[in-house]
Each structure stands twice: as C-alpha cells, then as structure tokens.
Write an enzyme that holds these catalytic residues in place. Structure first.
Site, PDB file in Angstrom:
ATOM      1  N   ASP A   1       0.833  -1.193   0.000  1.00  0.00           N
ATOM      2  CA  ASP A   1       0.000   0.000   0.000  1.00  0.00           C
ATOM      3  C   ASP A   1       0.878   1.257   0.000  1.00  0.00           C
ATOM      4  OD1 ASP A   1      -2.381   1.339   0.062  1.00  0.00           O
ATOM      5  OD2 ASP A   1      -2.618   1.269   2.227  1.00  0.00           O
TER       6      ASP A   1
ATOM      7  N   CYS B   1     -19.095 -15.263  -4.489  1.00  0.00           N
ATOM      8  CA  CYS B   1     -20.158 -14.394  -3.948  1.00  0.00           C
ATOM      9  C   CYS B   1     -21.528 -14.973  -4.305  1.00  0.00           C
ATOM     10  CB  CYS B   1     -20.045 -12.979  -4.514  1.00  0.00           C
ATOM     11  SG  CYS B   1     -18.725 -12.006  -3.772  1.00  0.00           S
TER      12      CYS B   1
ATOM     13  N   CYS C   1     -25.355 -13.854  -3.241  1.00  0.00           N
ATOM     14  CA  CYS C   1     -25.305 -13.008  -2.037  1.00  0.00           C
ATOM     15  C   CYS C   1     -25.103 -11.534  -2.430  1.00  0.00           C
ATOM     16  CB  CYS C   1     -24.130 -13.464  -1.155  1.00  0.00           C
ATOM     17  SG  CYS C   1     -23.818 -12.404   0.269  1.00  0.00           S
TER      18      CYS C   1
ATOM     19  N   CYS D   1     -23.322  -7.347   1.447  1.00  0.00           N
ATOM     20  CA  CYS D   1     -22.486  -6.146   1.624  1.00  0.00           C
ATOM     21  C   CYS D   1     -23.119  -4.937   0.927  1.00  0.00           C
ATOM     22  CB  CYS D   1     -21.076  -6.397   1.105  1.00  0.00           C
ATOM     23  SG  CYS D   1     -21.026  -7.006  -0.590  1.00  0.00           S
TER      24      CYS D   1
ATOM     25  N   CYS E   1     -24.491  -1.660   3.348  1.00  0.00           N
ATOM     26  CA  CYS E   1     -23.613  -0.475   3.424  1.00  0.00           C
ATOM     27  C   CYS E   1     -24.388   0.731   3.984  1.00  0.00           C
ATOM     28  CB  CYS E   1     -23.047  -0.149   2.039  1.00  0.00           C
ATOM     29  SG  CYS E   1     -22.067   1.357   2.060  1.00  0.00           S
TER      30      CYS E   1
ATOM     31  N   CYS F   1     -18.271   6.447   0.723  1.00  0.00           N
ATOM     32  CA  CYS F   1     -17.727   5.395   1.577  1.00  0.00           C
ATOM     33  C   CYS F   1     -17.214   6.003   2.896  1.00  0.00           C
ATOM     34  CB  CYS F   1     -16.594   4.689   0.839  1.00  0.00           C
ATOM     35  SG  CYS F   1     -15.720   3.496   1.851  1.00  0.00           S
TER      36      CYS F   1
ATOM     37  N   CYS G   1     -14.324   1.885   8.242  1.00  0.00           N
ATOM     38  CA  CYS G   1     -15.591   1.157   8.389  1.00  0.00           C
ATOM     39  C   CYS G   1     -15.319  -0.277   7.954  1.00  0.00           C
ATOM     40  CB  CYS G   1     -16.636   1.807   7.465  1.00  0.00           C
ATOM     41  SG  CYS G   1     -18.205   0.945   7.376  1.00  0.00           S
TER      42      CYS G   1
ATOM     43  N   CYS H   1     -18.948  -3.824   5.382  1.00  0.00           N
ATOM     44  CA  CYS H   1     -19.085  -4.731   4.236  1.00  0.00           C
ATOM     45  C   CYS H   1     -18.221  -5.980   4.398  1.00  0.00           C
ATOM     46  CB  CYS H   1     -18.786  -4.005   2.920  1.00  0.00           C
ATOM     47  SG  CYS H   1     -17.069  -3.513   2.741  1.00  0.00           S
TER      48      CYS H   1
ATOM     49  N   CYS I   1     -19.960 -10.113   5.614  1.00  0.00           N
ATOM     50  CA  CYS I   1     -19.622 -11.113   4.585  1.00  0.00           C
ATOM     51  C   CYS I   1     -19.536 -12.507   5.210  1.00  0.00           C
ATOM     52  CB  CYS I   1     -18.292 -10.743   3.921  1.00  0.00           C
ATOM     53  SG  CYS I   1     -17.822 -11.944   2.669  1.00  0.00           S
TER      54      CYS I   1
HETATM   55  S1  SF4 Z   1     -21.127 -10.111   1.524  1.00  0.00           S
HETATM   56 FE1  SF4 Z   1     -19.250 -11.194   0.836  1.00  0.00          FE
HETATM   57  S2  SF4 Z   1     -20.030 -12.988  -0.291  1.00  0.00           S
HETATM   58 FE2  SF4 Z   1     -21.752 -11.581  -0.076  1.00  0.00          FE
HETATM   59  S3  SF4 Z   1     -21.669 -10.381  -1.989  1.00  0.00           S
HETATM   60 FE3  SF4 Z   1     -20.529  -9.234  -0.459  1.00  0.00          FE
HETATM   61  S4  SF4 Z   1     -18.405  -9.828  -0.756  1.00  0.00           S
HETATM   62 FE4  SF4 Z   1     -19.668 -11.372  -1.801  1.00  0.00          FE
END
Ligand code: SF4
Length: 352
Positions: A137, A192, A195, A198, A202, A218, A245, A248, A252
């Site tokens: 980074d 993902c 799903c 996230c 948000c 954000c 934060c 998200c 997950c």
């Molecule tokens: S919460 Fe995790 S698994 Fe679900 S869409 Fe978001 S990044 Fe993907």
C-alpha cells in the site's frame, strides 16, 4: 542452496510462512481487465478527492511501467484480526467509537515491508542476482488485482479480496522481482454467488453496483481521505464509525473463516477497540499525538479526528457525557471542528 526450478514456489511459501505470511502467490506483472476498470472508475469521478489514484498514469495498472524489468509479482497475505474482539458489540453501542480493525494496532506498513524484504533476500539465496522492490500500500499498485492473478482469492462484490479459508481481514504486500519464477494459477472463481449482503447493508449506500464503489459515499473515505467538511446528508448514516468502516466485511459470510493473527504489532493499543466516543473526543492534541504514535490513525490529523468524533457524538444517545463532551469543544479554534460540533448539538436538540 539449489532448489529445482519447479519447486521454487513451494520453497518461497515455506519461507513466507516462517516470516508470518499466511499465503503467497506468484504472477506475471499484468493486471488484465482491472486496469480498464480502474480507468473507467476514475473517469466517472468515483474516487472523489483521491487525486493520487489518477496521478501515476499507467503505472498503477502496469507493473512494468512502475518498475521496468519486473518479470514476476509475488503477492503475500498477512491476516490482521486479533482475538478476543467484539466488533459488532462496539458497532451496536452508539456511545462507543468504532475504528476499523486494521488500524487498532501499530501501523502495518513498516512490519509488512520489513518481512517482504526479508522474503526477497531469502529468495535471493535461491535465485541469485535478482532485483526486487517491496510494497505494501506504499506505491501505485493494484494490489487486489495482482493477488487475484496470483491465486490468493477473488475480488468480492464489496471490492475486497476474499479467500475461502480466511475471509477478507488481511493486508496484502507485493515483491516486484526480475526473477523468472514459476507462476501460480489465477483465482478465476467468484464465490459471492447470489449473495448481496455487503451491497444491501452499506450504511451510506456507497456501492453503485457489484464490484463498484462510489468512494465519495464510503465511510472510510469520509473519515480518512476527505479533508474538509463531511457532507451533512451522510453524517446521520455514519453512526459511530469514526475511522474507517468494516461493515461490508463484517457482514460477509466468508469472514466466518477469518483467523486471529498472532502478530503483537496488530494488538489494539490504548483500548481503541472499545472506547467511549466522549472520552476520545476529550483527548488533547498532545494526547492524540502520543496515543496514535506509530498508528495509521495519525493520517486523519487531530482536526480530522475531532471532526469524525463530533459526527459520532451527534449520532449518539443524548446522554450527559455526550452532550458535555460536545459543549467542551463548541469554541474549538478550528472552524471545521466547530461546525461539526454545532451540527452534532443541533441533532440532540432536534431529538429532545
Ligand atoms: S457479503 Fe461477501 S459474499 Fe456476499 S456479496 Fe458481499 S463480498 Fe460477496
């Protein structure tokens, strides 16, 4: 030491594990479609005031422009969550300050860079005469794109790199090397599926869609990158998140698999994992500087720290410590702080 060419990646992984990395992958110095995504994102202005994201031309998405002669990129992962930790409990207590988990301990840059250099030096004993540069980074590098291509995981809808065995609470670092090492298979699957937790959760609706973040909304951007006033319409949505934060990531499902780190440097300092907003707000500048020495929180500066905490206090219950802390800063020399304090006190008056 002579290690057969095809066994080099395993040997490198072994050394990396001894140095505290949980995973390592090797890839070509290319970022594929991610360079195009970046350019489009910048063209749409979704990076807000982060001009540095656009400052380096193609260097950010073309590793060989950044470091000519690079033949491989070694991407390394280091997990950072510590145990015991109860982020949800802190997040749900509106009198407490939520600080992103990656920044509770000592600034990770130095530690990871040092370990990457140790790893590069060890590689030099296996493959003599290679040149290298180590980053975490700390240079314009598309870290997640390179990590995905090095096989470390996929980029989730929340734009974070996710690993099936480790979730997403980890740092990434890279070694750009001239050693022509064998490469790993890119991680092509996306777990993902259907799903969208996230995106739905948000607090500020910062996702324009899957894999696309409007940084200007954000909370990490608002509390760390943004230098001026936080847009008023976003303040009530920020709750008690005062530096970064994790929502998200916390939501997950893959983070059920996150494992705690044993790194001493990542342990929370000064109880920053579980502090009252009001008590942090009353820190003098000297206390702020002393308690954030060697911490990434310094990045926001004292004025930014008070600005963020004022927003958190404006969203907190109207208790005596909350109101008294805000009143104590009503006449702060900084116009930015005064304005956020006035906003916060108006929230409490509005409620009563
Ligand atoms: S919460 Fe995790 S698994 Fe679900 S869409 Fe978001 S990044 Fe993907």
């Amino acid at each position: 030491m002579t290690v057969p060419f095809e066994q080099l990646p395993e040997k490198i992984r072994e050394i990396a594990a001894e140095l505290g990395f949980q995973a390592v992958g090797i890839t070509l110095p290319e970022t594929g479609v991610h360079g195009e995504y970046l350019q489009k994102w910048l063209a749409e202005g979704l990076h807000g005031e982060m001009a540095y994201m656009a400052d380096h031309g193609d260097k950010r998405y073309t590793p060989t422009s950044l470091i000519p002669g690079t033949l491989r990129v070694i991407s390394a992962r280091m997990d950072y969550l510590t145990a015991p930790d109860s982020p949800a409990e802190v997040l749900n207590d509106r009198e407490k300050a939520y600080i992103a988990r990656y920044t509770l301990g000592r600034d990770y840059h130095k530690l990871i860079r040092k370990r990457l250099v140790q790893l590069a030096k060890a590689i030099d004993e296996l493959v003599q005469g290679h040149d290298y540069r180590a980053f975490t980074d700390s240079a314009p590098v598309l870290e997640r794109a390179l990590a995905q291509r090095a096989g470390l995981g996929w980029i989730g809808k929340n734009t974070m790199m996710i690993n099936r065995q480790a979730g997403s609470f980890f740092f990434l670092g890279e070694i750009f090397t001239t050693a022509p090492l064998p490469i790993d298979t890119p991680y092509e699957k996306d777990h993902c599926g259907r799903c969208s937790a996230c995106l739905d959760l948000c607090p500020t609706n910062a996702f324009v869609g899957p894999h696309k973040l409007d940084a200007r909304r954000c909370i990490s951007y608002l509390t760390i990158e943004l230098k001026g006033a936080i847009p008023e319409e976003l303040r009530p949505l920020m709750g008690n998140r005062v530096f970064g934060c994790d929502d998200c990531q916390l939501v997950c499902p893959w983070n059920r698999f996150s494992k705690p780190s044993g790194e001493q440097d990542f342990q929370p300092r000064h109880s920053l994992d579980n502090s009252q907003l009001a008590s942090l707000f009353l820190w003098s500048e000297e206390e702020f500087l002393a308690r954030t020495e060697g911490s990434a929180i310094r990045r926001t500066g004292y004025e930014g720290w008070l600005r963020n905490l004022a927003v958190g206090l404006g969203n907190a219950p109207s208790t005596i410590p909350v109101i008294e802390a805000l009143k104590a800063r009503q006449d702060h020399p900084s116009a930015l702080v005064r304005e956020h304090v006035a906003w916060a006190l108006a929230q409490h008056r509005g409620r009563s």
